[in-house]
Design a protein around this motif. Structure first.
Motif: not given
Length: 208
Positions: A50-67
Motif C-alpha cells: 500500500a505504501a508503494d503506490a505510484s505517483k500516477k495513482q497518488v495524483r489521480k486517486k489520492p483519497k483511495k490511496v490514503a484509505e
C-alpha cells in the motif's frame, strides 16, 4: 511543476506511515511464534504494498490511496498487538509453570530431607533405648551381686545388733571402696533406717 494538493499530501503521509509500520512489524515478527509471525509478515507485506503506490495513482486517486494505506496500517497494528499479547501471555504461563515446577522440586527435596532426619532420629532413639535397657540390666545385676555378697557375709537369722557390730568392725577405708548402692544395700541388710537419701560419706559414717 504541478503543485501537490492537500489530498495528495495526505496520501503520501499515509503511504509513509504504512511503510514505517511494515518495517517495524517485520522486526517484531522475528520474536513471535511461527504462526502469528507469519500472519504479521503477511499484513506487513500488504502495508508495504500500500505504501508503494505510484505517483500516477497518488495524483489521480489520492483519497483511495490514503484509505488503502490507512486500512493496511490498522490491520497490521491490530494483528501485531494481538500477537504480542498472546506471546506475552504464553511466556507468563511458561514462567509460572517453571516457578511451580521449581517450587514442587524444592518441596520434594525438603520432604526427602525431613524423612531422612526422622529416620536418623528413630535410629538414635532406638540406640538410646537399648543403652538404657542395658544400663538397667547391669544395675540390677550389680544390685543382686551386692545383696548376694551381703547375704553371704551376714546370715538372715543373725540379730541386728550382731550385724551392726560386724559392720562397725569394717574400717572407713574398706567402706569407701563400695559404691553408694552397695552401701545402701548393706545399711538395709543391717536394718538401718533413713539411708535412702544419704550421700556416700553419710552412709560410711552410718555403717562405721
Amino acid at each position: 511543476m504541478a503543485k501537490t494538493t492537500k489530498a495528495e499530501r495526505k496520501a503520501l503521509d499515509a503511504m509513509a506511515e504504512a511503510a514505517d509500520a511494515a518495517k517495524d512489524a517485520k522486526k517484531v515478527a522475528k520474536a513471535l511464534p511461527k504462526k502469528p509471525a507469519a500472519d504479521v509478515r503477511n499484513l506487513a507485506a500488504e502495508a508495504a504494498d500500500a505504501a508503494d503506490a505510484s505517483k500516477k495513482q497518488v495524483r489521480k486517486k489520492p483519497k483511495k490511496v490514503a484509505e488503502r494505506a490507512k486500512r493496511a496500517v490498522t490491520r497490521l497494528q491490530k494483528a501485531t498487538t494481538k500477537a504480542l499479547a498472546k506471546a506475552e501471555a504464553k511466556a507468563t504461563r511458561r514462567a509460572e509453570a517453571g516457578a511451580a515446577a521449581a517450587e514442587a522440586e524444592r518441596i520434594e527435596a525438603e520432604a526427602a530431607r525431613r524423612k531422612a532426619e526422622a529416620k536418623e532420629l528413630r535410629k538414635l532413639a532406638a540406640k538410646a533405648q537399648r543403652s538404657a535397657e542395658k544400663a538397667d540390666r547391669e544395675a540390677a545385676a550389680a544390685q543382686a551381686e551386692v545383696e548376694a555378697e551381703i547375704s553371704a557375709d551376714h546370715s538372715d537369722d543373725a540379730p541386728p545388733a550382731r550385724r551392726r557390730a560386724a559392720s562397725r568392725a569394717a574400717s572407713p577405708t574398706d567402706l569407701s571402696a563400695l559404691t553408694v548402692p552397695q552401701l545402701r544395700a548393706r545399711a538395709r541388710a543391717e536394718g538401718r533406717t533413713g539411708y535412702s537419701r544419704m550421700t556416700k560419706p553419710q552412709l560410711i559414717e552410718l555403717l562405721t
